[in-house]
Design an enzyme around this catalytic site. Structure first.
Site, PDB file in Angstrom:
ATOM      1  N   ARG A 113       0.811  -1.219   0.000  1.00 14.01           N
ATOM      2  CA  ARG A 113       0.000   0.000   0.000  1.00 14.01           C
ATOM      3  C   ARG A 113       0.845   1.270   0.000  1.00 14.01           C
ATOM      4  NH1 ARG A 113      -2.908  -3.772   1.864  1.00 14.01           N
ATOM      5  NH2 ARG A 113      -1.271  -4.118   3.392  1.00 14.01           N
ATOM      6  N   THR A 114       1.794   1.355   0.920  1.00 14.62           N
ATOM      7  CA  THR A 114       2.573   2.585   1.041  1.00 14.62           C
ATOM      8  C   THR A 114       3.405   2.846  -0.211  1.00 14.62           C
ATOM      9  OG1 THR A 114       2.683   2.348   3.448  1.00 14.62           O
ATOM     10  CG2 THR A 114       4.299   3.803   2.418  1.00 14.62           C
ATOM     11  N   LYS A 157      25.400  -6.571  -1.643  1.00 12.49           N
ATOM     12  CA  LYS A 157      26.838  -6.764  -1.830  1.00 12.49           C
ATOM     13  C   LYS A 157      27.655  -6.030  -0.765  1.00 12.49           C
ATOM     14  CE  LYS A 157      26.065  -6.898  -6.837  1.00 12.49           C
ATOM     15  NZ  LYS A 157      26.346  -6.241  -8.139  1.00 12.49           N
ATOM     16  N   ARG A 188      11.606   3.607   3.388  1.00 11.33           N
ATOM     17  CA  ARG A 188      11.115   2.709   4.443  1.00 11.33           C
ATOM     18  C   ARG A 188      12.274   1.801   4.823  1.00 11.33           C
ATOM     19  NH1 ARG A 188       5.621  -0.779   4.768  1.00 11.33           N
ATOM     20  NH2 ARG A 188       4.964   1.275   5.466  1.00 11.33           N
ATOM     21  N   HIS A 243       5.540   6.421  11.314  1.00 12.45           N
ATOM     22  CA  HIS A 243       5.072   6.286   9.928  1.00 12.45           C
ATOM     23  C   HIS A 243       4.195   7.519   9.673  1.00 12.45           C
ATOM     24  CE1 HIS A 243       3.789   4.855   6.175  1.00 12.45           C
ATOM     25  NE2 HIS A 243       3.310   3.662   6.488  1.00 12.45           N
TER      26      HIS A 243
END
Length: 341
Positions: A58-59, A86, A108, A136
C-alpha cells in the site's frame, strides 16, 4: 516546505499549524483525484526515488501513484538484487542515488532512525515511509485526514486505538498528531504490547476493549503482527481475537456514527471481525484513497511550493528545487509564460 523543514521524519516534531497545513493541502489534491484526468504538472521536472528496504504494498504504491499524479519522474529501489546485498552502506546507496539528480527520497527501513540519518547527510528532501518501530508519519496524517473529513473536526474527538501499540509506528504517528490537534485518545491492547513510556504520549490506557470503545467517535484498529507471535507476546491468535478483537457486538458501545479504521493489512477474524471490516462504519478503503492525496501534499510541500497548483499546464511552472545536488548543475526550469513566480 512544511514550515521551515526540509524533511518529513515524524509527527512528533511537527507543530499544530504544520499538520493543519498538510491536511489543507491534501484536501485540494483529494479534489484533483476526483477529476476525469486526475493529474497536475506540479512536480514536473523533479525526480523522486523510492527506497524500500522492507516489504510494502500500500505505502509504496501510494507514493508511486502520488508522484505520477504530480507529474514527477520516479525511480524505485528494492534491496533484492541491489548493491546493498553486496555490502553497500545506506549512506553510499543514497549518495549515489542523489548524484543522479534526485530531489525527493521516500524511504522505508527496518531500523528506527534511518530516515534521520539520511536527512543529515543528503541535500534531497527525505520522507519517512516507516522506520522500525519509530514512526510512519504519512499513515498517521492520512488517518487524521480521514477522521477530519468524516467528522468535520479533530478537536474534541474521542479516538480509540486498539492493538499492538508497542511495535506500531502507525500508532505513534497517529497519537502524536491527534493529541496536538486536540483529540482525546484511549489505547488498549495486551500489556506485553504496550510501550514502557506510554505516559509520555498523553493518552488514556484502557484495560478492556469495551472500555476503550465506549463513546468513541473513531475506532482505529491496529494489525496484530503475526511475525511477532513467535516471541510469545500473546498465547495464541484465537485468544487475542477473543479478548481484543473488535467485533460487531463490541462496536455497539461506540457512538452510533462512529467510524472504523485500519491501516492494513488486515488479519480478518483476528483483530477485526469480517462484518466490522466490511460494515457500514468502515472507512478503510477511503483511507487508501486519502493516502494518495496526503502523500501528494507532502511531496508538493517539500518540493518548495507554497500554494497548491491549478490543473492547467499553461498556468503552472515546475517548482524550483531549493538546492541543487552537490556537484551537479542547478535544475531550475524556466517559468511558463503567465505562470506565478
Amino acid at each position: 516546505m512544511i514550515g521551515h523543514r526540509k524533511d518529513l521524519l515524524g509527527l512528533e516534531d511537527l507543530n499544530k499549524d504544520e499538520i493543519i497545513s498538510i491536511l489543507d493541502t491534501a484536501r485540494t489534491f483529494r479534489e484533483v483525484l476526483d477529476r476525469p484526468i486526475p493529474k497536475v504538472p506540479s512536480l514536473r521536472g523533479l525526480t523522486a526515488a523510492n527506497l524500500f528496504f522492507e516489504a510494502s504494498t500500500r505505502t509504496r504504491l501510494s507514493f508511486e501513484l502520488a508522484q505520477k499524479r504530480l507529474s514527477a519522474d520516479t525511480v524505485s529501489f528494492q534491496t533484492s538484487g541491489s548493491s546493498v546485498s553486496k555490502g553497500e552502506t545506506l549512506k553510499d546507496t543514497a549518495r549515489n542515488i542523489e548524484a543522479m539528480g534526485i530531489h525527493l527520497v521516500v524511504i522505508r527501513h527496518q531500523s528506527s532512525g534511518a530516515p534521520h540519518y539520511l536527512a543529515h547527510n543528503l541535500d534531497a528532501a527525505i520522507i519517512n515511509a516507516g522506520d522500525g518501530t519509530h514512526e510512519h508519519p504519512t499513515q498517521g496524517l492520512l488517518d487524521i485526514y480521514t477522521m477530519r473529513e468524516k467528522k468535520g473536526r479533530i478537536d474534541g474527538l474521542r479516538v480509540a486505538i486498539i492493538g499492538d501499540i508497542m511495535h506500531s509506528r502507525v500508532a505513534r504517528s497517529t497519537i502524536w498528531g491527534l493529541t496536538k490537534l486536540g483529540a482525546s485518545v484511549t489505547i488498549c491492547g495486551p500489556t506485553t504490547m504496550m510501550p514502557a513510556e506510554v505516559e509520555r504520549f498523553g493518552v488514556t490506557v484502557a484495560s478492556r476493549v469495551e472500555e476503550a470503545i465506549e463513546g468513541a467517535d473513531v475506532v482505529n484498529i491496529l494489525r496484530i503482527q503475526l511475525e511477532r507471535q513467535r516471541a510469545g507476546l500473546y498465547p495464541s491468535l484465537r485468544e487475542y481475537a477473543r479478548v481484543y478483537g473488535v467485533t460487531h457486538e463490541r462496536l455497539q458501545g461506540a457512538r452510533p456514527d462512529t467510524i472504523v479504521m485500519h491501516p492494513g493489512p488486515m488479519n480478518r477474524g483476528v483483530e477485526i471481525a469480517q462484518d466490522v471490516a466490511d460494515g457500514a462504519h468502515s472507512v478503510i478503503l477511503e483511507q487508501v484513497t486519502n493516502g494518495v492525496a496526503v502523500r501528494m501534499a507532502v511531496l508538493y510541500l517539500l518540493a518548495g511550493r507554497d500554494e497548491p497548483a491549478e490543473p492547467g499546464p499553461e498556468t503552472v511552472a515546475p517548482p524550483t528545487p531549493r538546492r541543487a545536488v552537490e556537484g551537479s548543475p542547478a535544475m531550475s526550469a524556466p517559468a511558463t509564460k503567465g505562470a506565478p513566480r
